[in-house]
Design a protein around this motif. Structure first.
Motif, mmCIF file in Angstrom:
data_model
loop_
_atom_site.group_PDB
_atom_site.id
_atom_site.type_symbol
_atom_site.label_atom_id
_atom_site.label_comp_id
_atom_site.label_asym_id
_atom_site.label_seq_id
_atom_site.Cartn_x
_atom_site.Cartn_y
_atom_site.Cartn_z
ATOM 1 N N ILE A 1 0.835 -1.188 0.000
ATOM 2 C CA ILE A 1 0.000 0.000 0.000
ATOM 3 C C ILE A 1 0.875 1.245 0.000
ATOM 4 C CG2 ILE A 1 -1.792 1.278 1.204
ATOM 5 C CD1 ILE A 1 -2.635 -1.316 2.488
ATOM 6 N N GLU B 1 -7.903 2.062 -2.480
ATOM 7 C CA GLU B 1 -8.055 1.816 -3.907
ATOM 8 C C GLU B 1 -8.961 2.838 -4.580
ATOM 9 O OE1 GLU B 1 -9.124 -2.107 -4.864
ATOM 10 O OE2 GLU B 1 -7.616 -3.017 -3.564
ATOM 11 N N PRO C 1 -1.912 5.397 4.570
ATOM 12 C CA PRO C 1 -2.087 4.357 3.549
ATOM 13 C C PRO C 1 -3.200 4.718 2.578
ATOM 14 C CG PRO C 1 -1.920 3.378 5.722
ATOM 15 C CD PRO C 1 -2.027 4.874 5.923
#
Ligand SMILES: [Zn+2]
Length: 61
Positions: free
Chosen positions: A11, A23, A20
């Motif tokens: 990530i 998507e 992090p």
């Protein structure tokens, strides 16, 4: 390099806030950061404006 704890999925850290990425907002962690990045380029500068006092942005883990 900075390896993540999960070897199955790398990530990338959000280029804006180093969290992090998710998507949905790759490579950012949120729509906010995505918008910040866009605005950053449109504004021709790399700094992020914060309403907090400068120097207080260094979060401790
Ligand atoms: Zn972010």
């Amino acid at each position: 390099m900075n390896e993540m704890s999960d070897p199955h999925k790398f990530i990338r850290p959000c280029p804006i806030c180093r969290k992090p990425a998710v998507e949905r907002y790759m490579p950012f962690c949120s729509k906010r950061c995505s918008d910040l990045d866009l605005g950053r380029w449109l504004d021709g500068r790399y700094v992020i404006e914060t309403e907090d006092s400068p120097g207080a942005e260094d979060d401790e883990n």
